[in-house]
Write a protein that holds these residues in place. Sequence first.
Motif, PDB file in Angstrom:
ATOM      1  N   VAL A  69     -26.718  72.780  33.177  1.00  0.00           N
ATOM      2  CA  VAL A  69     -26.920  73.714  32.583  1.00  0.00           C
ATOM      3  C   VAL A  69     -26.875  74.367  31.680  1.00  0.00           C
ATOM      4  O   VAL A  69     -25.454  73.811  31.481  1.00  0.00           O
ATOM      5  N   ASP A  70     -27.113  74.329  30.237  1.00  0.00           N
ATOM      6  CA  ASP A  70     -26.638  74.471  29.433  1.00  0.00           C
ATOM      7  C   ASP A  70     -26.012  73.016  28.711  1.00  0.00           C
ATOM      8  O   ASP A  70     -25.011  73.310  27.507  1.00  0.00           O
ATOM      9  N   PRO A  71     -25.690  72.061  28.303  1.00  0.00           N
ATOM     10  CA  PRO A  71     -24.686  71.039  27.974  1.00  0.00           C
ATOM     11  C   PRO A  71     -25.311  70.947  26.689  1.00  0.00           C
ATOM     12  O   PRO A  71     -25.529  70.411  26.175  1.00  0.00           O
ATOM     13  N   PHE A  72     -24.629  72.754  25.556  1.00  0.00           N
ATOM     14  CA  PHE A  72     -25.491  72.409  24.451  1.00  0.00           C
ATOM     15  C   PHE A  72     -23.988  72.135  23.685  1.00  0.00           C
ATOM     16  O   PHE A  72     -23.184  72.098  24.259  1.00  0.00           O
ATOM     17  N   ASN A  73     -24.349  71.494  22.475  1.00  0.00           N
ATOM     18  CA  ASN A  73     -22.764  71.145  21.612  1.00  0.00           C
ATOM     19  C   ASN A  73     -22.171  72.541  21.264  1.00  0.00           C
ATOM     20  O   ASN A  73     -20.705  72.362  21.346  1.00  0.00           O
ATOM     21  N   ASP A  74     -23.026  73.651  21.258  1.00  0.00           N
ATOM     22  CA  ASP A  74     -21.729  74.766  21.128  1.00  0.00           C
ATOM     23  C   ASP A  74     -20.698  75.171  22.205  1.00  0.00           C
ATOM     24  O   ASP A  74     -20.024  75.970  21.905  1.00  0.00           O
ATOM     25  N   PHE A  75     -20.950  74.376  23.443  1.00  0.00           N
ATOM     26  CA  PHE A  75     -19.823  74.544  24.641  1.00  0.00           C
ATOM     27  C   PHE A  75     -19.280  73.730  24.403  1.00  0.00           C
ATOM     28  O   PHE A  75     -17.715  73.607  24.758  1.00  0.00           O
ATOM     29  N   LEU A  76     -19.583  72.151  24.303  1.00  0.00           N
ATOM     30  CA  LEU A  76     -18.835  70.507  25.171  1.00  0.00           C
ATOM     31  C   LEU A  76     -18.458  69.754  23.692  1.00  0.00           C
ATOM     32  O   LEU A  76     -17.581  68.742  23.863  1.00  0.00           O
ATOM     33  N   SER A  77     -18.943  70.074  22.462  1.00  0.00           N
ATOM     34  CA  SER A  77     -18.181  69.295  21.347  1.00  0.00           C
ATOM     35  C   SER A  77     -17.406  69.959  20.602  1.00  0.00           C
ATOM     36  O   SER A  77     -17.072  71.272  20.140  1.00  0.00           O
ATOM     37  N   GLU A  78     -16.543  69.451  19.417  1.00  0.00           N
ATOM     38  CA  GLU A  78     -15.941  69.663  18.851  1.00  0.00           C
ATOM     39  C   GLU A  78     -16.425  70.263  17.888  1.00  0.00           C
ATOM     40  O   GLU A  78     -17.635  70.099  16.866  1.00  0.00           O
ATOM     41  N   GLY A  79     -16.230  71.589  17.536  1.00  0.00           N
ATOM     42  CA  GLY A  79     -16.887  72.701  16.238  1.00  0.00           C
ATOM     43  C   GLY A  79     -18.061  72.708  16.234  1.00  0.00           C
ATOM     44  O   GLY A  79     -18.881  74.008  15.890  1.00  0.00           O
ATOM     45  N   GLY A  80     -18.032  72.978  17.653  1.00  0.00           N
ATOM     46  CA  GLY A  80     -19.495  74.253  18.752  1.00  0.00           C
ATOM     47  C   GLY A  80     -18.534  75.237  19.106  1.00  0.00           C
ATOM     48  O   GLY A  80     -17.306  75.989  18.780  1.00  0.00           O
ATOM     49  N   LYS A  81     -19.709  76.275  18.486  1.00  0.00           N
ATOM     50  CA  LYS A  81     -19.037  77.604  18.347  1.00  0.00           C
ATOM     51  C   LYS A  81     -18.371  78.342  19.198  1.00  0.00           C
ATOM     52  O   LYS A  81     -17.424  79.215  19.583  1.00  0.00           O
ATOM     53  N   LEU A  82     -18.708  78.272  20.840  1.00  0.00           N
ATOM     54  CA  LEU A  82     -17.562  78.519  21.834  1.00  0.00           C
ATOM     55  C   LEU A  82     -16.626  77.261  22.169  1.00  0.00           C
ATOM     56  O   LEU A  82     -15.493  77.339  22.900  1.00  0.00           O
ATOM     57  N   TRP A  83     -15.987  76.561  21.137  1.00  0.00           N
ATOM     58  CA  TRP A  83     -15.282  75.369  21.665  1.00  0.00           C
ATOM     59  C   TRP A  83     -13.665  75.334  22.063  1.00  0.00           C
ATOM     60  O   TRP A  83     -12.874  74.593  22.988  1.00  0.00           O
TER      61      TRP A  83
END
Lengths: 205, 205, 205, 205
Positions: C14-28
Amino acid sequence: MEAYPPQKTALILVDPFNDFLSEGGKLWAYTRETVEGIALVKNMKALIGSARENKVQIIYAPHHHTTKGDYMNWKFLSPSHAGSKNTTLFEKGSWGAQFHPELVAQEGDLIAQNHWTGSGFANTDLDFLLRMHGIEYVILAGMRANTCIDSTARYAVELGYHVTLIKDGIAAFTWEEIRATTETNFPNYGHAILSTEEFTRIIKT
Amino acid sequence: MEAYPPQKTALILVDPFNDFLSEGGKLWAYTRETVEGIALVKNMKALIGSARENKVQIIYAPHHHTTKGDYMNWKFLSPSHAGSKNTTLFEKGSWGAQFHPELVAQEGDLIAQNHWTGSGFANTDLDFLLRMHGIEYVILAGMRANTCIDSTARYAVELGYHVTLIKDGIAAFTWEEIRATTETNFPNYGHAILSTEEFTRIIKT
Amino acid sequence: MEAYPPQKTALILVDPFNDFLSEGGKLWAYTRETVEGIALVKNMKALIGSARENKVQIIYAPHHHTTKGDYMNWKFLSPSHAGSKNTTLFEKGSWGAQFHPELVAQEGDLIAQNHWTGSGFANTDLDFLLRMHGIEYVILAGMRANTCIDSTARYAVELGYHVTLIKDGIAAFTWEEIRATTETNFPNYGHAILSTEEFTRIIKT
Amino acid sequence: MEAYPPQKTALILVDPFNDFLSEGGKLWAYTRETVEGIALVKNMKALIGSARENKVQIIYAPHHHTTKGDYMNWKFLSPSHAGSKNTTLFEKGSWGAQFHPELVAQEGDLIAQNHWTGSGFANTDLDFLLRMHGIEYVILAGMRANTCIDSTARYAVELGYHVTLIKDGIAAFTWEEIRATTETNFPNYGHAILSTEEFTRIIKT
């Protein structure tokens, strides 16, 4: 006769693809007789114009665009799935999977997720998008009368919508398929059947 | 020909009510011609016997039992709802809402929640009960060909089931309604059409 | 302990997006604490590797990719919708809407339609794709514990699946959100909770 | 603050059974602490009175009434199903499956079909009944905070409703379960949280 509050009404365009509606489309040999006979593209264009003019929401309910890997490892295929697979119907990225040039989407129109089988509502966000836009009345036009149109209409009733079928806004492979929908089936469950001319007149008032 | 693993197969009996199937039923004047003509009760009885013998799950998908207060304050009624209201069809507690005496449920059979319109799946627990019993193949019989049977079959395909229609296990108001289902519509989306005799033979093997 | 027949089991990401999981992601800034603390990417990578090795179907359940026009003219927005709109979360075509580079899809993986709110099943083809691949057991990992993961798990149970939560395969904005899911809520309705290590061991046997 | 058009608003009462809410109920030992602590019955009674007075539709969303044969031959049971089976919870025909005497239904109230698991919407006609009555705003009260209430609220959002939780109109087995719902989960997806007093005041205006 039913009044349609424009801000609560949506025109659902089911599968207005070149593969169905244009010369050279993969199913044109099957659909030409009724598409041309009923003047489907002209009528759908009139419906779209009337909807835009009267602030009726337009929403497309498109069939799945087939790609090579689709349907691999499926437990079983329905005839609809097998047919799409065998002909790579509405092939992803192809001209056949584009909307007919006279029926293309404009800004403000909505496009629901693609459906895999018959109903535009099944396994898509069509219902959710309609709800979020306050829609209670749906007007159905497009292809194919006794498959996607009939299924989408049946689902719409079960979901609590007021459902209107445009009798000269649908076509099929045979006239009998259209009659099965407009005369034998829909009158049992649907709320209204109108011609394109009747709808465009009523929605103005 | 498809093999049906008995433990993954269910026979869905749609609306086998006295109002549809018995002399004196509220719709008997409309259904008699095809119910008797196709020997529907005899065929459904054979299907049920065969299912029981071969450990195929039987599940009833019954229409809503109408009571006086129903449909009050509804935004709009589909013809199906209006008809049920006007005739108090399958009236709650009445003989007409009982299953035909030769088609009654036995211990081990399942009965899904009552459906309000056409599809036995819509707004009921039919899908959930089938899932919890491991069913992947559904066999459809009952009433009425082009309304509840066609709708239930369409939903079953969209929900991922393998769907078989028993062509002499359904009836309607007219022969044309049956043909619309068995010849014009179902072959486009359903997986198999069998006669009662064919099903009872195949399921044994 | 439950055995998972590999050909009937799917790993839902479910939702393994950069915005969630990566440095620089919007929700990081919100997710970093638990994503790093639980080693989420490492664990999801292990789950994916184990699934591939053991022929367990992988399926992605991605959130809607936001575009500018989205949510216009909606009747009302839930906080989830408002948040997506305000931050143009998982913006269509952006790096933030791509899967984390270590968690990308491969040939043979499935990708369900994008969901608008919380449940990966709601208004998408996730259920249908799982059915067509014969899946009965689903394993859940990804983001965010108490929103999309909890909703997807609840829907899966209602749809008749056997549902397993990977307790170190999910993260959130706070540890309390994770505990609300793994300790307070899921044990009431879900079938099994396993660690990544437990799942990768069990699926081999 | 949101205005609630009374004719588009429904109060959904989830599982207000004696087994949950009355001394002697099968779960009373677990629920007493928060049911009494939050004055749940008094608050629900106030909500019901206010709804009736202001022509807000009341609809009950009741859990399945357990009978002996239930859950036989199910593929697998969730903890919720196993618990219902083991305690014959809300046993069909029993006092425990009756609504609390101060919270009973009156003429004009609706009662949705019984749900098998957590969400009042899943596998029932709750959505359909709300649609047919023109409901767009739902107010949630009843039992149990982090199971049926949270699930019903999540489904309501996915179905396109505006969803309000009455924070002192729900109870659970522990205060932590209530907090998980009112503080950790619902604010992410639900539209409004009100106290009983706030709702009864707002609906009048």
